[in-house]
Every structure is written in C-alpha cells, then in structure tokens.
Scaffold this active site. Structure first.
Site, PDB file in Angstrom:
ATOM      1  N   ASP A   1      12.081   5.187  -5.585  1.00 51.96           N
ATOM      2  CA  ASP A   1      11.730   4.951  -6.991  1.00 51.96           C
ATOM      3  C   ASP A   1      12.650   3.847  -7.542  1.00 51.96           C
ATOM      4  O   ASP A   1      13.585   3.402  -6.862  1.00 51.96           O
ATOM      5  CB  ASP A   1      11.957   6.272  -7.749  1.00 51.96           C
ATOM      6  CG  ASP A   1      11.455   6.241  -9.184  1.00 51.96           C
ATOM      7  OD1 ASP A   1      10.707   5.310  -9.541  1.00 51.96           O
ATOM      8  OD2 ASP A   1      11.816   7.155  -9.937  1.00 51.96           O
TER       9      ASP A   1
ATOM     10  N   GLU B   1      12.081  -1.849  -8.620  1.00 49.40           N
ATOM     11  CA  GLU B   1      11.517  -3.144  -9.039  1.00 49.40           C
ATOM     12  C   GLU B   1      12.507  -4.315  -8.862  1.00 49.40           C
ATOM     13  O   GLU B   1      12.022  -5.429  -8.705  1.00 49.40           O
ATOM     14  CB  GLU B   1      11.035  -3.049 -10.488  1.00 49.40           C
ATOM     15  CG  GLU B   1       9.795  -2.183 -10.663  1.00 49.40           C
ATOM     16  CD  GLU B   1      10.071  -0.686 -10.518  1.00 49.40           C
ATOM     17  OE1 GLU B   1       9.210   0.044 -10.023  1.00 49.40           O
ATOM     18  OE2 GLU B   1      11.189  -0.243 -10.875  1.00 49.40           O
TER      19      GLU B   1
END
Length: 879
Positions: free
Chosen positions: A462, A465
C-alpha cells in the site's frame, strides 16, 4: 550542438538571421483560422493567453465560451519538417528539423524518427533527440526482427509540417493522423495530437470513470497519487493505453510508453492530444482488428498476467482496526460459526510495532506467529500490509531494515545526496529505491527475516505511489526545473510533489521526476521476486499503485472507495478497465472502505463482489462492522448464497486466469469485447462477463427488486436453470429480490463447477459438475485447467491437467489434452444440460444406463447424476 542536425542547425540559424520571420510567428494566413470549435487545438497549453500573447505565437484568437480553447493553432502551423527519409531493415528512419521557433524553453531543434513495422498488426514509432540520451522507460519490450510482411496498416508520412497517418489497408479508415496539430518536443514538454475515428474510447487509467471516456473537452491526468477515488482526479495508477471502437466494430489501440507526468486531452471532433513532461515519444499502435486482439497485442508488449494461486481466488477478509491477535482469531471463528467460506485472513497496520515494516507488536500480537500457523492448520492463508516507507527516527542499531538499508545505500536521495526523509504512518520515513538491484536484495532479506518469524503467504503493498504526509520532504524541495517545470499537468494539488516526494530526488536509474509513476510497479516486482525466493511457491501480491505491465507481477485493489451506491457502480468499469490493462486480478473493497455501509448496500456489494476476480471485504477503522456475520439473518443468507456461488464457479474462474496467463485474454470482460459488432454493447458498464460465457447483471441502486440488463443476440440461460432468454439484442427486466444476483450462461458454453466448501483447501477435493448450455443446434464447448494450485510455472513445466468438454447433438464428452495426477480422486458428480428440446428416453454414461436422470419440459433442463473419474475421458449420451 553535436549530432546529425548540428551543421543543419547552424545553417538554419544563419538563414533565420537573413530571412523574414517564419509563418508561425508572422500570424496565420487568410482562412487558416476558420477552424470549427470542436477541432481547435490549444495554443496556450502552459498558461491562459490573451489576444496579444496568442497572436505573438502566430495563433488564432476567438472567444468561444466554455470548452474549446480561445487561442488555437491555425491550419498548417509549422513545427518540424521531415528530411532524409530512409528505408531500414525494420521500417524507416527520418530526420525532423524544426523550421519555426517554438514558444517553449529547451526546444529540441532536431529529432530522429524511427518507425518499425514490427508485426502485421503492430507498428512502433519513436521520436528521440539524436544529440542527447534522454530518459526512457526501463520496461523490457519485445525486440522485433525485420519488417513485417503483409501488414493490416497503411502508412503515410507528411513531410511539412511533419505528421504520420496510419490507416487500415482494408477500407482505408484513418486511425491515427498526427498532422491535425503541430508536434512539440522540448526539454520538459512533448506534445503530439491525433484525430480519432470514433468517440468510443476506453482506457487511460486510473480514474473514477465510466468505461467509455467523455470526448467533450476532457483532461485526463496520469501521475500516481494517493487519492481516495473521486471523479476528474489522477488516482493511484498510470496506464497510457487506449482502445477505440470503430464504426464497423473493428478496434485499434495506442500505447505511449512514457512514465512522466502527463495530460491526455480529448475533444469532440473527436481528437486526442498527448502532453508529457519528459522522456521520449515511444508509440505502439495495435490494429486488432477486433478488440480482443487489441488487448492481446498490447499484452504482447507489456507482458501477460501472472498466474495467481488457487487460494487467491477465494474470499479475503480484512479491516483496519483488528487490533490484536485475539480479535483477528475471533473474526475467523465468527466466520466459521456463521458458515461463511473464507480463504485468506488479513491484517492492516495494527499488527506492526509502532507502525514499522517487518516488526510486530509484542503485546497485542504476542502470539502472531502461532496465530498464522493455526490458520495454516485450518487450511487458511494469511496476508498483512507492508508500506514502502521505512521508519528513520530510531536510534542506530534499533531497527534493522533502516540500519541495513542505510549501510547498503538503498534509499532515494535528496538533492544533497542524503536519504530523503518524508513522513508516513510511523513518522519520519525514508523510501527504498526499487530501481536499484541492491534494493531488491535488501528487500528480499527483510521479507525473509520476517517470514522466518511469521510465515505469511502474500503481501499487500500500500502507500506506494509513494504517499507522503508532508509535501516533498521534511526539509521541503529545492527550487529547480524538475520541481517547477514549465508545464504542470492537471495533478491534484497543483504541484508534482503534492502528496509525494520531491520530483528532483535521485534514484538509481534517473530522477524521481521521470520514475515516480513506476514506484508501485518496481516495488511489486521486488515483492514478487522476494516471495518466490522465500516461499518457493507462486507469489501473491496486491498493490495500490500500478503502471503498464503491472499484471505480470501482481494484482490491484481500487483503493479507498467510499461506502455508497455510486462507488458500487464505478467498481465495474474499474475492474473491466484493469482487465484491458492486463491486470485481471482486481477488485474493490466490498461494502466500501470509507464511511458506514448499510445492510442493503453490503448485500448488493457482496453479490457483485462475488464476481470481482479478486474478492476482498475491507473496512476502515471506526466505521460500522461489515463482516458478513455482522448483519441480519436474511442478509447473511443472501451473502452466504453469493459466496457459495463464487466458490462453486472457482474451477471456471481459475481456467480463465490460465487463459489470461498463457494467451493474454481477459477474465472479467466488458460486453463489447465479446460482441464488437453490436454497438449497443460498446458503452455497457453496469454488467460484466466472466470469459465469453457468463453474464452478470447486478443491482446497483437502493430499494430495487428488479434490474434491467442488456442481452446480446442469442440464447441465454439462467445459471440456476429456471429460465431461458432468446434475445434479438435487447434490454430485459429481470426479477432481483435482495437474495438474488442474476447470472446467465451463454449458449455454446460449458462451465466446470465444484461443490463449494468453507475454503479452497476443502473445495478442491469435492465433487465436480458441468453446466452445458446448448446452442439451438445442440453444440457447446468449454475447458478446465487444473494443477496443484500453487506451484511455480506449472503450465510452463507441463505439470497440469487440461480437459476439453464438447457437446454435440445428444452427447457431452471430455477429451484429455494434458494429463497429470492433480485431479486424481476428484469425481464428476452431475451434468446439467440446458436447452434439451425434447424429453430423453434413455441416458448413458460411458455406455452404462443412468436410471435416475431428471428432465423438465417447461425449462428444457436435463439433469444427469453420475460418478465418473474426472481424470479419465467420458461420454454421456441421451436419445
């Protein structure tokens, strides 16, 4: 200036000094501004221009209300001219020379075009600076041999202003025409435009969007961002690939292999403009001619999907807030007590010590290793979250991942060469650089150390980005052209560093400015490789951030979706688009992640979620519980029925994943892929197919007990066998009480099923069944792929069983295409034949009479109980 354009550039400069200003700067000629509003291309991409500034660029100015640009390029606006066009072994090459000064800083005056006819259906062209090596995406793509013979495409090169026109050889339809607007190629701004042959364009993820994009002046931004799914915002992934349906049902696709921050602009003419902030222009064009072929041709370039373990297709359960092993164990016990299937129990960050990777809380999770071993003994698997940010605030010698990483130089560096420090869940953090081979070794070592303590089965990656709670870094970011580029795409937050790390930070391969959107992909590759080495079995990785080619290594969940009906609907196009992108293992958080769900929403979401390729219920902390057992008996019964339906279909789903892995097919499939000649299917995104043979029509609105679904022309049988639809290509209103999800089998298909159980460990041993959906002529086919469910590369090594099922008038038979021991002991226990038009007098199984078959003339369903070894060929006949 070095390179082939050096002398030409000097001569051109001399001419510029002697000659009047070029046409572009002089202003447009008569009639050049007579451009229809929908066909106007913006001449002020980086800022809003008034009349004076616009005309200074040699552009046209005409206020036109919202939508079209007021300052736009006149027809024939000059930019590059093609010279020295030369045939090569693979296609052609040419030199492009800028013939009119551009209004952008760092203009590249000379370019090299390389055009390769790679296959009959695939064309590639690149535009590079011949004088200077620029960043290129480090994605391994297939090396083409020579020039492809007999291509599906025709090519025309327009020399001045330069442009390429790609058309279909049959019929001559233009698919790509870059002469519609000028080419720009500057240090940090590259732009190229093309016409589109139709408005039916899909792709360009990741966004919260319908399946078909809106071409009415839409800006689509690609730059991976930690952002809860919201319309018109750049989200977690970047997939610069689109597919267009053409008027006759043909399709083509275009892929720009570029990882920089970019905008893609769609306009009504219809046309499309790519604007990217770095790298090179590296385009692949896929000619199909049908949409399935387009997807396969795209996957030939970026890679076919990985084969998930069988257990990965079962039900997964997670929540942020399972704050101890006691609570986590209780959740599993509650699922068992309420008779719900469960394959994989997950934990969010609750397990970690001070939210640090590769640690666990010695109080609340004191028996963590034992809990996971207990799950294994019960036939369950276990997955926990791992974030990329590594805590950097501990004293030296107190936290091995940071100490070792520092020693081995694996962290992304700031402009002064020190590890960049941001802030994520554990506080101050540094970020591993997964483009560095040493980081893969360090990551493997950390995964192995932790796995030696806690034998987890997969990884949930997770925040990759990468997400950052401070803008850029704790020390801010320097002032330079990477942080303040001349053009900033429409990124949420308005700056490239918003919600992430400094664009100018340095990685092993290049700057973060170039590599940012590859962060999740490179972490997924490192995690996939580490799991394979540590466990010696098929890796299972689910990632939030993605890029083109991600599906080779991992799956995806759609992030922090809200618990509402709109997000329930949007999950369908999202799942379908990721299948087009080659990431078939995808799903949304069932019942929604953020906010309180409702009982009705959760039932409907579980029914739809049973048909996500990746099925997980996940919930935020502090919200209403949404495990299946948390609801009323009626709601639980509806969810149990949906879960049992999914488990019964797992052999079919697993076979679809094999087809994706081995042949580049989709698993969850938009209807237009299967029915491209029916324009009614092109924009359908409230239904989905599994493979070519199973149509799912979910309820997506509150309070509804009926649902309208589109049925392409043909015969469709309800999976339970109680109704038949003979469609001419029409909408049909279906009953859909709260306990029902409508699932229909397409005539001509045979589905392998298996008796459901509480986990795949149990269900894989159970009896199998076939559902045979006959065409009006009495034919059908299907197949089954079966192996041990978790060994690495069983298909590549030939260690699997593959069975072909065929139905001909009055018979169903199996053919063993590949044999192994993996199906030994599994019996075929029932065959249900849909569409048997007259009552059979006698049924034989391998020549022996079956006395207890049943037939209903109202539904035309024949049910044949049998007990036949799946590992041997069989024939069932009726007369």
């Amino acid at each position: 200036m070095a390179g082939p354009c050096g002398a030409a550039a000097a001569a051109a400069l001399l001419l510029l000094l002697l000659l009047p200003l070029p046409a572009a700067a002089q202003g447009p000629g008569p009639g050049a501004c007579a451009v229809a509003p929908g066909e106007r291309f913006d001449c002020g991409p980086e800022r809003l221009l008034g009349r004076a500034g616009c005309e200074e660029r040699g552009c046209c100015y005409e206020p036109a209300g919202p939508g079209p640009p007021w300052c736009f390029f006149p027809r024939g606006y000059r930019s590059y001219r093609a010279e020295n066009v030369t045939a090569t072994a693979g296609g052609l090459t040419a030199r492009l020379r800028r013939v009119a000064a551009s209004f952008l800083p760092g203009d590249v005056g000379c370019l090299r075009l390389d055009l390769a006819l790679e296959t009959p259906a695939r064309l590639r062209f690149t535009l590079r600076d011949p004088a200077r090596q620029r960043y290129e995406v480090p994605l391994a793509t297939p090396r083409a041999g020579g020039r492809a013979p007999a291509t599906l495409y025709g090519l025309r090169l327009n020399p001045d202003p330069f442009g390429l026109v790609v058309s279909r050889r049959s019929g001559g339809r233009v698919l790509l025409n870059t002469t519609v607007a000028p080419l720009f190629f500057a240090e940090q701004f590259l732009q190229i435009s093309t016409s589109l042959p139709s408005r039916f364009i899909s792709g360009l993820g990741e966004h919260l969007t319908p399946l078909v994009l809106d071409t009415a002046w839409t800006r689509v931004t690609l730059w991976n961002r930690d952002m809860a799914p919201t319309p018109q915002v750049n989200l977690y992934g970047s997939h610069p690939f689109y597919l267009v349906m053409e008027d006759d049902g043909s399709a083509h696709g275009v892929f720009l292999l570029n990882s920089n921050a970019m905008d893609v602009l769609l306009q009504p003419s219809p046309a499309l403009t790519w604007r990217t902030t770095g790298g090179i222009l590296d385009f692949y064009i896929f000619l199909g001619p049908d949409p399935k072929s387009v997807v396969r041709q795209y996957l030939d370039v970026v890679g076919f999907p990985f084969m998930p373990p069988y257990w990965g297709l079962g039900f997964h359960l997670c929540r942020w807030g399972y704050s101890s092993t006691d609570i986590t164990r209780q959740v599993v016990a509650n699922m068992t007590a309420a008779r719900f299937p469960l394959d994989v129990q997950w934990n969010d960050l609750d397990y970690a010590d001070a939210k640090r990777d590769f640690t666990f809380n010695k109080k609340s999770f004191r028996d963590f290793p034992e809990m996971v071993q207990d799950f294994h003994r019960r036939g369950l698997r276990y997955i926990m979250i791992v974030d990329p940010g590594i805590s950097s605030s501990g004293a030296p010698g107190t936290y091995k991942p940071y100490d070792e990483g520092l020693r081995r130089g694996v962290f992304i560096r700031n402009s002064t060469g020190q590890p960049l420090v941001g802030k994520v869940w554990p506080g101050p953090t540094v970020f591993p650089d997964f483009t560095n081979p040493e980081t893969h070794e360090w990551w493997h070592d950390m995964v192995k150390d932790f796995h030696d303590q806690v034998p987890f089965d997969g990884m949930w990656i997770d925040m990759n980005e990468p997400a950052n709670f401070v803008e850029g870094s704790q020390d801010g970011c320097p002032t330079n052209s990477l942080e303040q580029p001349p053009y900033v795409p429409g990124v949420f937050g308005g700056r490239l560093r918003a919600g992430t790390i400094c664009a100018s930070s340095q990685q092993y391969l290049s700057s973060h400015y170039n590599l940012h959107s590859l962060y999740g992909l490179t972490e997924a590759i490192a995690s996939h490789d580490a799991l394979l080495r540590v466990r010696g079995k098929r890796p299972f990785v689910i990632s939030r951030s993605t890029f083109a080619g991600h599906g080779r290594y991992a799956g995806h969940w759609t992030g922090d979706v809200g618990s509402d009906w709109e997000q329930l609907y949007y999950s369908i196009p999202e799942v379908l688009l990721f299948n087009l992108f080659g990431v078939p293992l995808v799903g949304a958080d069932i019942c929604g992640f953020a906010g309180d769900t409702t009982e009705e929403l959760c039932v409907r979401w579980t029914q739809l979620g049973a048909f996500y390729p990746f099925m997980r219920n996940h919930n935020d902390h502090g919200t209403r519980p949404q495990e299946p057992y948390a609801f009323s008996p009626a709601a639980q019964a509806a969810m149990r029925s949906a879960l049992r339906l999914r488990y019964s279909l797992l052999p079919f789903l697993y076979t679809l994943f094999h087809r994706a892995h081995s042949a580049g097919e989709t698993v969850a499939r938009p209807l237009f892929l299967e029915f491209p000649k029916d324009p009614n299917t092109w924009a359908l995104d409230r239904q989905l197919l599994w493979g070519g043979g199973l149509l799912i029509t979910p309820v997506l609105e509150p309070g509804e007990t009926k649902v309208s679904g589109y049925f392409p022309a043909g015969t469709w049988y309800s999976l339970v066998g109680d109704s038949t639809i003979h469609s001419k290509g029409q909408w049909i209103l279906l009953p859909a009480p709260l306990d029902t999800i409508n699932v229909h089998v397409r005539a001509g298909h045979i589905l392998p099923l298996q008796e459901p159980a509480f986990s795949t460990t149990e269900s894989r041993q159970k009896g199998m069944a076939l559902v045979v959906a006959l065409t009006p002529g009495g034919f059908a086919r299907g197949d089954l792929f079966w192996d041990d469910g978790e060994s690495w590369q069983t298909f590549e090594r030939g260690d699997y069983t593959e069975i072909l099922f065929l139905a001909t008038p009055g018979a169903v038979l199996s053919q063993l295409l590949q044999a192994s021991a993996h199906l030994d002991g599994v019996l075929l226990e029932a065959v249900t034949v849909l569409g048997v038009t007259s009552p059979p007098r006698q049924v034989l199984a391998n020549g022996a009479i079956v006395g207890d078959f049943s037939y209903r003339s109202d539904t035309q369903v024949l049910r044949v109980p049998v007990s036949l070894p799946m590992w041997e060929q069989f024939v069932i006949t009726w007369s």
